[in-house]
Design an enzyme around this catalytic site. Structure first.
Site, PDB file in Angstrom:
ATOM      1  N   HIS A 115      64.916  73.676  53.549  1.00 48.79           N
ATOM      2  CA  HIS A 115      64.129  72.206  53.725  1.00 48.79           C
ATOM      3  C   HIS A 115      65.614  71.515  52.340  1.00 48.79           C
ATOM      4  CE1 HIS A 115      60.075  72.596  54.366  1.00 48.79           C
ATOM      5  NE2 HIS A 115      61.166  73.108  55.342  1.00 48.79           N
TER       6      HIS A 115
ATOM      7  N   CYS B 259      80.642  57.156  48.817  1.00 54.63           N
ATOM      8  CA  CYS B 259      80.481  58.796  49.208  1.00 54.63           C
ATOM      9  C   CYS B 259      82.277  58.603  49.059  1.00 54.63           C
ATOM     10  CB  CYS B 259      80.621  58.316  50.842  1.00 54.63           C
ATOM     11  SG  CYS B 259      80.878  60.370  51.353  1.00 54.63           S
TER      12      CYS B 259
ATOM     13  N   ASN C 290      50.280  85.320  47.475  1.00 57.07           N
ATOM     14  CA  ASN C 290      50.132  84.098  47.414  1.00 57.07           C
ATOM     15  C   ASN C 290      48.566  84.024  46.165  1.00 57.07           C
ATOM     16  OD1 ASN C 290      49.427  80.836  47.266  1.00 57.07           O
ATOM     17  ND2 ASN C 290      50.049  81.482  49.192  1.00 57.07           N
TER      18      ASN C 290
HETATM   19  P1  OAD Z   1      52.429  74.152  49.225  1.00 58.41           P
HETATM   20  O1  OAD Z   1      52.221  73.484  47.781  1.00 58.41           O
HETATM   21  O2  OAD Z   1      51.917  73.276  50.401  1.00 58.41           O
HETATM   22  O3  OAD Z   1      51.842  75.615  48.434  1.00 58.41           O
HETATM   23  C1  OAD Z   1      52.230  76.012  47.995  1.00 58.41           C
HETATM   24  C2  OAD Z   1      51.799  77.754  47.545  1.00 58.41           C
HETATM   25  O4  OAD Z   1      51.803  78.524  46.792  1.00 58.41           O
HETATM   26  C3  OAD Z   1      50.199  77.742  47.483  1.00 58.41           C
HETATM   27  O5  OAD Z   1      49.386  78.307  48.617  1.00 58.41           O
HETATM   28  C4  OAD Z   1      49.402  78.210  46.314  1.00 58.41           C
HETATM   29  O6  OAD Z   1      48.419  78.536  46.690  1.00 58.41           O
HETATM   30  C5  OAD Z   1      50.698  78.760  46.251  1.00 58.41           C
HETATM   31  N1  OAD Z   1      51.161  79.407  44.416  1.00 58.41           N
HETATM   32  C6  OAD Z   1      50.989  78.463  43.709  1.00 58.41           C
HETATM   33  N2  OAD Z   1      50.924  79.358  42.413  1.00 58.41           N
HETATM   34  C7  OAD Z   1      51.178  80.261  42.748  1.00 58.41           C
HETATM   35  C8  OAD Z   1      51.912  81.782  42.373  1.00 58.41           C
HETATM   36  N3  OAD Z   1      51.726  81.011  40.230  1.00 58.41           N
HETATM   37  N4  OAD Z   1      52.063  82.536  42.901  1.00 58.41           N
HETATM   38  C9  OAD Z   1      52.116  83.065  44.006  1.00 58.41           C
HETATM   39  N5  OAD Z   1      51.774  82.088  44.330  1.00 58.41           N
HETATM   40  C10 OAD Z   1      50.914  80.154  44.007  1.00 58.41           C
HETATM   41  O7  OAD Z   1      53.999  74.564  49.174  1.00 58.41           O
HETATM   42  P2  OAD Z   1      54.790  74.469  50.378  1.00 58.41           P
HETATM   43  O8  OAD Z   1      54.424  75.778  50.789  1.00 58.41           O
HETATM   44  O9  OAD Z   1      56.255  75.592  49.431  1.00 58.41           O
HETATM   45  O10 OAD Z   1      58.724  70.584  51.769  1.00 58.41           O
HETATM   46  O11 OAD Z   1      55.582  73.550  51.057  1.00 58.41           O
HETATM   47  C11 OAD Z   1      55.505  73.232  52.282  1.00 58.41           C
HETATM   48  C12 OAD Z   1      57.159  72.376  52.604  1.00 58.41           C
HETATM   49  O12 OAD Z   1      55.880  71.838  51.526  1.00 58.41           O
HETATM   50  C13 OAD Z   1      57.937  71.870  51.010  1.00 58.41           C
HETATM   51  O13 OAD Z   1      58.935  72.808  51.015  1.00 58.41           O
HETATM   52  C14 OAD Z   1      58.326  70.431  51.192  1.00 58.41           C
HETATM   53  C15 OAD Z   1      56.884  70.079  51.457  1.00 58.41           C
HETATM   54  O14 OAD Z   1      56.335  69.181  51.949  1.00 58.41           O
HETATM   55  C16 OAD Z   1      60.176  69.492  51.630  1.00 58.41           C
HETATM   56  O15 OAD Z   1      60.125  69.225  50.634  1.00 58.41           O
HETATM   57  C17 OAD Z   1      61.356  68.729  52.525  1.00 58.41           C
END
Ligand code: OAD
Length: 237
Positions: free
Chosen positions: A109, A136, A202
């Site tokens: 990403h 740029c 998670n």
């Molecule tokens: P999310 O915010 O969707 O999910 C974060 C996950 O981390 C959740 O399932 C939480 O339960 C878990 N979580 C939180 N704290 C934690 C901890 N201390 N230990 C273990 N797990 C924990 O974030 P992503 O899945 O990364 O894209 O989101 C995917 C993409 O959506 C991101 O890369 C972003 C967004 O749109 C871009 O910005 C390009």
């Protein structure tokens, strides 16, 4: 626990939560406090680049001051000590894996510390603000720099390398991602289809938890170092 030949690890915002960085979809997450369609889509950037630049410029100081936590550090240790390749694919635009000592992290990403010129395609370091007047340094065009972050509507980065890694992995680990953003959410299915063992770390079960063989619930800063020590101990026996 068996010995593995190719370990692939996918990380999401949850691994950086204990470093003080907000996740996206939690109650206090970035996408609950900001309109995702105004700051994270390619259409939004085309229509109002100044607004999108402001959002990421404001986020930068917070991201840059964050320090890697025990989970990032444990993964770097695994990469260094495990005798087989350990590859990290991250959805995170922070660089906490690198700060923890990991090398060759695939940022599918993008990275918040970089910008890409939409005119010449070159990537530049962007640790300070960029805006609609940034020139740029390669092609000298003004106003074409975009944060090197993959917006909804754009293709992911490094996917050729990711596909090869997934096709050959025998252990796939997903840490701190909600599993709702594709194609990253489907990596576990590819890994399973080639026979990999699949682990999810998670705080809670996720929407695609069906594909994981093992679920390790709890804070990544605790569960990941414990798991890494088990993998390394197994390797020594
Ligand atoms: P999310 O915010 O969707 O999910 C974060 C996950 O981390 C959740 O399932 C939480 O339960 C878990 N979580 C939180 N704290 C934690 C901890 N201390 N230990 C273990 N797990 C924990 O974030 P992503 O899945 O990364 O894209 O989101 C995917 C993409 O959506 C991101 O890369 C972003 C967004 O749109 C871009 O910005 C390009």
């Amino acid at each position: 626990m068996q010995k593995y030949h190719n370990i692939v690890i996918l990380t999401g915002a949850g691994i950086s939560a204990e470093s003080g960085l907000a996740t996206f979809r939690s109650s206090n997450g970035l996408w609950n406090n900001h309109p995702v369609d105004k700051v994270a889509t390619i259409e939004a950037f085309e229509q109002n680049p100044a607004y999108v630049h402001d959002f990421y410029n404001e986020l930068k100081p917070e991201v840059f001051k964050a320090r890697p936590n025990a989970a990032h550090i444990a993964l770097a240790k695994l990469q260094k000590k495990y005798p087989s390749p350990v590859s990290i694919i991250t959805q995170n635009v922070d660089t906490l894996h690198e700060k923890a000592g990991s090398t060759h992290v695939l940022h599918i990403h993008g990275q918040i510390d970089q910008a890409v010129c939409l005119n010449c395609g070159k990537i530049i370091s962007a640790t300070s603000d960029i805006d609609t007047e940034t020139i740029c340094p390669f092609c000298q065009t003004m106003g074409m720099m975009k944060p090197n972050i993959v917006f909804f509507g754009e293709n992911l980065l490094c996917m050729d390398e990711v596909d090869i890694l997934l096709q050959h992995c025998d252990l796939f680990i997903s840490i701190g991602t909600s599993g709702v953003v594709f194609p990253a959410a489907s990596f576990v299915q590819t890994a399973k289809s080639v026979g990999a063992q699949t682990y999810e770390f998670n705080l809670e079960p996720t929407s695609n938890n069906f594909y994981f063989d093992h679920h390790i619930m709890g804070q990544a800063g605790i569960t990941v170092p414990e798991f890494v020590e088990k993998l390394l101990a197994q390797e020594e026996n």
